[in-house]
Design a protein around this motif. Structure first.
Motif, short mmCIF file in Angstrom:
data_model
loop_
_atom_site.label_atom_id
_atom_site.label_comp_id
_atom_site.label_asym_id
_atom_site.label_seq_id
_atom_site.Cartn_x
_atom_site.Cartn_y
_atom_site.Cartn_z
N ASP A 58 0.82 -1.21 0.00
CA ASP A 58 0.00 0.00 0.00
C ASP A 58 0.86 1.26 0.00
OD1 ASP A 58 -2.29 -1.52 0.03
OD2 ASP A 58 -2.64 -1.30 2.18
N LEU A 59 1.84 1.30 0.86
CA LEU A 59 2.73 2.47 0.92
C LEU A 59 3.49 2.61 -0.39
CD1 LEU A 59 4.00 4.85 2.33
CD2 LEU A 59 5.61 3.26 3.43
N HIS A 60 3.93 1.52 -0.96
CA HIS A 60 4.65 1.58 -2.22
C HIS A 60 3.78 2.19 -3.32
CE1 HIS A 60 6.28 -0.06 -6.04
NE2 HIS A 60 7.40 0.36 -5.48
N GLU A 61 2.53 1.76 -3.41
CA GLU A 61 1.61 2.31 -4.41
C GLU A 61 1.39 3.81 -4.21
OE1 GLU A 61 -2.00 0.04 -4.53
OE2 GLU A 61 -0.92 -1.83 -4.93
N VAL A 62 1.22 4.22 -2.97
CA VAL A 62 1.02 5.65 -2.69
C VAL A 62 2.26 6.44 -3.07
CG1 VAL A 62 0.69 7.32 -0.82
CG2 VAL A 62 -0.71 5.26 -0.90
N LEU A 63 3.43 5.95 -2.72
CA LEU A 63 4.67 6.65 -3.04
C LEU A 63 4.88 6.76 -4.54
CD1 LEU A 63 7.05 5.20 -0.31
CD2 LEU A 63 6.06 7.50 -0.40
N MET A 64 4.59 5.69 -5.28
CA MET A 64 4.76 5.74 -6.75
C MET A 64 3.77 6.71 -7.38
SD MET A 64 7.37 3.90 -7.34
CE MET A 64 7.98 4.47 -5.75
N ALA A 65 2.54 6.74 -6.88
CA ALA A 65 1.55 7.69 -7.39
C ALA A 65 1.98 9.12 -7.07
CB ALA A 65 0.17 7.40 -6.79
N PHE A 66 2.50 9.33 -5.87
CA PHE A 66 2.97 10.66 -5.48
C PHE A 66 4.12 11.10 -6.35
CE2 PHE A 66 5.83 13.26 -2.82
CZ PHE A 66 5.01 14.37 -2.65
N ALA A 68 4.79 10.20 -9.39
CA ALA A 68 4.28 10.51 -10.72
C ALA A 68 3.55 11.86 -10.72
CB ALA A 68 3.34 9.41 -11.19
N ALA A 69 2.87 12.19 -9.63
CA ALA A 69 2.10 13.44 -9.56
C ALA A 69 3.00 14.66 -9.42
CB ALA A 69 1.12 13.37 -8.39
N VAL A 70 4.10 14.54 -8.74
CA VAL A 70 4.96 15.70 -8.51
C VAL A 70 6.06 15.83 -9.55
CG1 VAL A 70 4.53 15.76 -6.03
CG2 VAL A 70 6.49 14.49 -6.90
N ARG A 71 6.17 14.86 -10.44
CA ARG A 71 7.19 14.93 -11.49
C ARG A 71 6.86 16.11 -12.41
NH1 ARG A 71 7.83 9.49 -14.03
NH2 ARG A 71 8.91 9.14 -12.09
N PRO A 72 7.84 16.97 -12.65
CA PRO A 72 7.58 18.11 -13.54
C PRO A 72 7.23 17.64 -14.95
CG PRO A 72 9.85 18.16 -12.69
CD PRO A 72 9.18 16.94 -12.14
N SER A 73 6.25 18.28 -15.55
CA SER A 73 5.85 17.93 -16.91
C SER A 73 6.89 18.40 -17.91
CB SER A 73 4.51 18.57 -17.25
OG SER A 73 3.52 18.12 -16.36
N ALA A 74 7.13 17.56 -18.92
CA ALA A 74 8.11 17.93 -19.94
C ALA A 74 7.45 18.62 -21.10
CB ALA A 74 8.84 16.67 -20.43
#
Length: 74
Positions: A58-66, A68-74
């Protein structure tokens, strides 16, 4: 007088065997300490950057989603 430096040959047995994790700590206790060490640029923290930490799925899924969400858009 300057201190003399000694060179030690590495122990082959200890180089290949990493100690098994044996300490349980709450994430809420660990994160503030790691964050403080990172903010204050403590050099010893770099010694542990390749260590693995076991977390639940569960924590792994949340961290991966986070991430992806905070990654700057190219």
């Amino acid at each position: 007088m300057a201190p003399q430096l000694r060179v030690y040959a590495p122990d082959d047995e200890n180089d290949t065997l990493a100690p098994e994790p044996s300490v349980h700590i709450r994430l809420g206790d660990l994160l503030p300490l790691v964050a403080m060490a990172e903010r204050q640029h403590f050099i010893w923290l770099k010694d542990f950057l390749d260590d693995e930490v076991l977390i639940n799925e569960d924590l792994h899924e949340v961290l991966m989603a986070f991430r992806a969400a905070v990654r700057p858009s190219a």
